[in-house]
Design a protein around this motif. Structure first.
Motif, PDB file in Angstrom:
ATOM      1  N   GLN A 149      -8.902  33.249  18.159  1.00  0.00           N
ATOM      2  CA  GLN A 149      -8.491  33.766  19.467  1.00  0.00           C
ATOM      3  C   GLN A 149      -7.841  35.128  19.279  1.00  0.00           C
ATOM      4  OE1 GLN A 149      -5.017  32.001  21.693  1.00  0.00           O
ATOM      5  NE2 GLN A 149      -6.640  31.322  23.065  1.00  0.00           N
ATOM      6  N   GLY A 150      -8.264  36.115  20.095  1.00  0.00           N
ATOM      7  CA  GLY A 150      -7.636  37.430  20.075  1.00  0.00           C
ATOM      8  C   GLY A 150      -8.341  38.458  19.231  1.00  0.00           C
ATOM      9  N   ALA A 151      -9.321  38.075  18.436  1.00  0.00           N
ATOM     10  CA  ALA A 151     -10.067  39.001  17.578  1.00  0.00           C
ATOM     11  C   ALA A 151     -11.329  38.290  17.104  1.00  0.00           C
ATOM     12  CB  ALA A 151      -9.219  39.454  16.383  1.00  0.00           C
ATOM     13  N   PRO A 152     -12.325  39.031  16.598  1.00  0.00           N
ATOM     14  CA  PRO A 152     -13.524  38.391  16.046  1.00  0.00           C
ATOM     15  C   PRO A 152     -13.229  37.691  14.722  1.00  0.00           C
ATOM     16  CG  PRO A 152     -13.963  40.674  16.704  1.00  0.00           C
ATOM     17  CD  PRO A 152     -12.486  40.501  16.691  1.00  0.00           C
ATOM     18  N   PHE A 153     -13.262  36.341  14.704  1.00  0.00           N
ATOM     19  CA  PHE A 153     -13.026  35.545  13.510  1.00  0.00           C
ATOM     20  C   PHE A 153     -14.352  35.018  12.969  1.00  0.00           C
ATOM     21  CE2 PHE A 153      -8.852  35.486  15.354  1.00  0.00           C
ATOM     22  CZ  PHE A 153      -7.969  35.284  14.297  1.00  0.00           C
ATOM     23  N   ALA A 154     -14.414  34.874  11.652  1.00  0.00           N
ATOM     24  CA  ALA A 154     -15.543  34.227  10.989  1.00  0.00           C
ATOM     25  C   ALA A 154     -14.986  33.288   9.923  1.00  0.00           C
ATOM     26  CB  ALA A 154     -16.485  35.253  10.368  1.00  0.00           C
ATOM     27  N   PHE A 155     -15.422  32.005   9.941  1.00  0.00           N
ATOM     28  CA  PHE A 155     -14.907  31.004   9.015  1.00  0.00           C
ATOM     29  C   PHE A 155     -16.001  30.610   8.027  1.00  0.00           C
ATOM     30  CE2 PHE A 155     -12.496  30.678  12.906  1.00  0.00           C
ATOM     31  CZ  PHE A 155     -11.188  30.578  12.460  1.00  0.00           C
ATOM     32  N   ALA A 156     -15.570  30.187   6.830  1.00  0.00           N
ATOM     33  CA  ALA A 156     -16.529  29.685   5.852  1.00  0.00           C
ATOM     34  C   ALA A 156     -17.293  28.504   6.415  1.00  0.00           C
ATOM     35  CB  ALA A 156     -15.798  29.286   4.572  1.00  0.00           C
ATOM     36  N   ALA A 157     -16.658  27.735   7.303  1.00  0.00           N
ATOM     37  CA  ALA A 157     -17.323  26.641   8.023  1.00  0.00           C
ATOM     38  C   ALA A 157     -16.554  26.414   9.315  1.00  0.00           C
ATOM     39  CB  ALA A 157     -17.368  25.375   7.183  1.00  0.00           C
ATOM     40  N   ARG A 158     -17.259  26.236  10.416  1.00  0.00           N
ATOM     41  CA  ARG A 158     -16.607  25.985  11.697  1.00  0.00           C
ATOM     42  C   ARG A 158     -16.082  24.558  11.791  1.00  0.00           C
ATOM     43  NH1 ARG A 158     -15.046  29.862  15.518  1.00  0.00           N
ATOM     44  NH2 ARG A 158     -16.315  31.724  15.166  1.00  0.00           N
ATOM     45  N   ALA A 159     -16.728  23.620  11.102  1.00  0.00           N
ATOM     46  CA  ALA A 159     -16.295  22.223  11.058  1.00  0.00           C
ATOM     47  C   ALA A 159     -16.092  21.847   9.594  1.00  0.00           C
ATOM     48  CB  ALA A 159     -17.302  21.309  11.725  1.00  0.00           C
ATOM     49  N   VAL A 160     -14.886  21.435   9.253  1.00  0.00           N
ATOM     50  CA  VAL A 160     -14.534  21.115   7.871  1.00  0.00           C
ATOM     51  C   VAL A 160     -14.090  19.654   7.810  1.00  0.00           C
ATOM     52  CG1 VAL A 160     -13.045  21.687   5.919  1.00  0.00           C
ATOM     53  CG2 VAL A 160     -13.816  23.496   7.478  1.00  0.00           C
ATOM     54  N   THR A 161     -14.722  18.870   6.930  1.00  0.00           N
ATOM     55  CA  THR A 161     -14.323  17.474   6.722  1.00  0.00           C
ATOM     56  C   THR A 161     -13.404  17.412   5.505  1.00  0.00           C
ATOM     57  OG1 THR A 161     -16.370  16.630   7.680  1.00  0.00           O
ATOM     58  CG2 THR A 161     -15.116  15.131   6.266  1.00  0.00           C
ATOM     59  N   VAL A 162     -12.166  16.990   5.747  1.00  0.00           N
ATOM     60  CA  VAL A 162     -11.156  16.926   4.696  1.00  0.00           C
ATOM     61  C   VAL A 162     -11.043  15.475   4.228  1.00  0.00           C
ATOM     62  CG1 VAL A 162      -8.779  17.484   4.072  1.00  0.00           C
ATOM     63  CG2 VAL A 162      -9.937  18.791   5.877  1.00  0.00           C
ATOM     64  N   PRO A 163     -11.278  15.203   2.954  1.00  0.00           N
ATOM     65  CA  PRO A 163     -11.158  13.820   2.458  1.00  0.00           C
ATOM     66  C   PRO A 163      -9.735  13.291   2.640  1.00  0.00           C
ATOM     67  CG  PRO A 163     -12.336  15.200   0.890  1.00  0.00           C
ATOM     68  CD  PRO A 163     -11.741  16.130   1.905  1.00  0.00           C
ATOM     69  N   ALA A 164      -9.606  11.973   2.507  1.00  0.00           N
ATOM     70  CA  ALA A 164      -8.291  11.328   2.638  1.00  0.00           C
ATOM     71  C   ALA A 164      -7.340  11.841   1.565  1.00  0.00           C
ATOM     72  CB  ALA A 164      -8.450   9.816   2.528  1.00  0.00           C
ATOM     73  N   ARG A 165      -6.082  12.036   1.998  1.00  0.00           N
ATOM     74  CA  ARG A 165      -5.003  12.469   1.096  1.00  0.00           C
ATOM     75  C   ARG A 165      -5.397  13.701   0.266  1.00  0.00           C
ATOM     76  NH1 ARG A 165      -4.777   6.960   1.454  1.00  0.00           N
ATOM     77  NH2 ARG A 165      -6.356   6.670  -0.159  1.00  0.00           N
ATOM     78  N   THR A 166      -5.975  14.678   0.983  1.00  0.00           N
ATOM     79  CA  THR A 166      -6.492  15.884   0.327  1.00  0.00           C
ATOM     80  C   THR A 166      -6.168  17.106   1.173  1.00  0.00           C
ATOM     81  OG1 THR A 166      -8.309  14.607  -0.614  1.00  0.00           O
ATOM     82  CG2 THR A 166      -8.562  17.003  -0.607  1.00  0.00           C
ATOM     83  N   ARG A 167      -6.059  18.246   0.504  1.00  0.00           N
ATOM     84  CA  ARG A 167      -5.905  19.532   1.190  1.00  0.00           C
ATOM     85  C   ARG A 167      -7.161  20.367   0.946  1.00  0.00           C
ATOM     86  NH1 ARG A 167      -1.828  23.744  -1.187  1.00  0.00           N
ATOM     87  NH2 ARG A 167      -3.734  24.367  -2.293  1.00  0.00           N
ATOM     88  N   ALA A 168      -7.647  21.001   2.018  1.00  0.00           N
ATOM     89  CA  ALA A 168      -8.817  21.868   1.911  1.00  0.00           C
ATOM     90  C   ALA A 168      -8.429  23.284   2.318  1.00  0.00           C
ATOM     91  CB  ALA A 168      -9.951  21.358   2.797  1.00  0.00           C
TER      92      ALA A 168
END
Length: 284
Positions: free
Chosen positions: A69-88
């Protein structure tokens, strides 16, 4: 006694079991390295990069959807699945378009999952020469004493304006409000229309209202409006005529040159009687 200790031990075990079974805190989204917000700096036309950390303390995988929001953003993935008890960690970029003005800009990364949305602030500073410029426009005042005006940010920096108001009537000052901070913040190019109430405007007067707006780094901006206050009812016409006459008299008095005296008296001869030129002029 043994029964008492046995009962207490059972209670403690039950409590510890309840604590162990408590669900972990919800998922989080934050800038990498535990920063309070994302800070990016660059020139217009550049592409800036940072990283977002998504943490899932739960026992099941979690899918997080990202947007900007507020500027053109681009993400490595728009939807990210994070495994249990994990940081992505998810890299993303912000494009500073060529037409972006120098100065401070605000945006955000939005992360949504499980019916909840997290907002990560993004502070963007675009390098270049800063220009602070403020104007006051469209000033007008009605018969009830309501003053309306528009503030416009003509520069490329965020402004926090102050305003003072002064009104002069036929016979002197009728309103004098010293400079005070306004509850507004103007982004570059933004304009806002505001009103000022005058609780006790004059019942009969011709006034000139002067506004003076200031902001740090910007030259003062001034504007003026005029209004005539007349009493209502049958006496309004007569009151208006008297006001016009008073204003005219006041203006004439102000135009008299300092030191100007009465007309020059008739020239007299050395004997004290009017000169021949003066007598001839009188006969004519």
């Amino acid at each position: 006694m043994r029964g008492v200790w046995a009962g207490a031990g059972a209670a403690v075990a039950t409590l510890l079991g309840a604590v162990a079974a408590a669900p972990p805190p919800g998922w989080t989204a934050a800038p990498a390295e535990r920063r309070p917000y994302v800070y990016l700096e660059g020139a217009a036309g550049s592409v800036l990069q940072d990283t977002l950390s998504l943490t899932n303390p739960g026992a099941e995988p979690l899918t997080v959807r990202l947007s900007g929001q507020g500027a053109p953003f681009a993400f490595a993935a728009r939807a990210v699945t994070v495994p249990a008890r994990t940081r992505a960690d998810v890299p993303f970029t912000v494009t500073v378009t060529a037409g972006t003005s120098p100065g401070e800009h605000r945006g955000a990364v939005l992360a949504a999952a499980g019916g909840r949305e997290e907002r990560v602030p993004v502070h963007l500073r675009v390098s270049g020469q800063s220009l602070a410029a403020l104007t006051v426009e469209e000033v007008r005042i009605d018969g009830a004493g309501t003053l309306r005006y528009t503030l416009v940010n003509r520069g490329n920096t965020v402004l926090a304006p102050h305003l003072s108001v002064r009104a002069e009537g036929v016979f002197g000052t009728v309103l004098d409000r010293p400079s005070r901070a306004l509850p507004v913040t103007l982004r570059p190019g933004e304009r806002v229309t505001r009103t000022e109430r005058w609780p006790d405007p004059p019942a009969l007067d011709s006034i000139t209202v002067d506004l003076r707006a200031t902001a740090p780094g910007a030259p003062p901006a001034t504007a003026r409006a005029e209004a005539v206050f007349l009493a209502r009812g049958p006496v309004a016409a007569g009151a208006g005529a008297l006001l016009a006459a008073a204003a005219g008299t006041y203006a004439v008095r102000r135009r008299i040159r300092p030191g100007a005296g009465p007309e020059e008296p008739a020239r007299r001869s050395p004997s004290g009687s009017p000169s021949a030129e003066a007598t001839a002029g009188a006969k004519r």
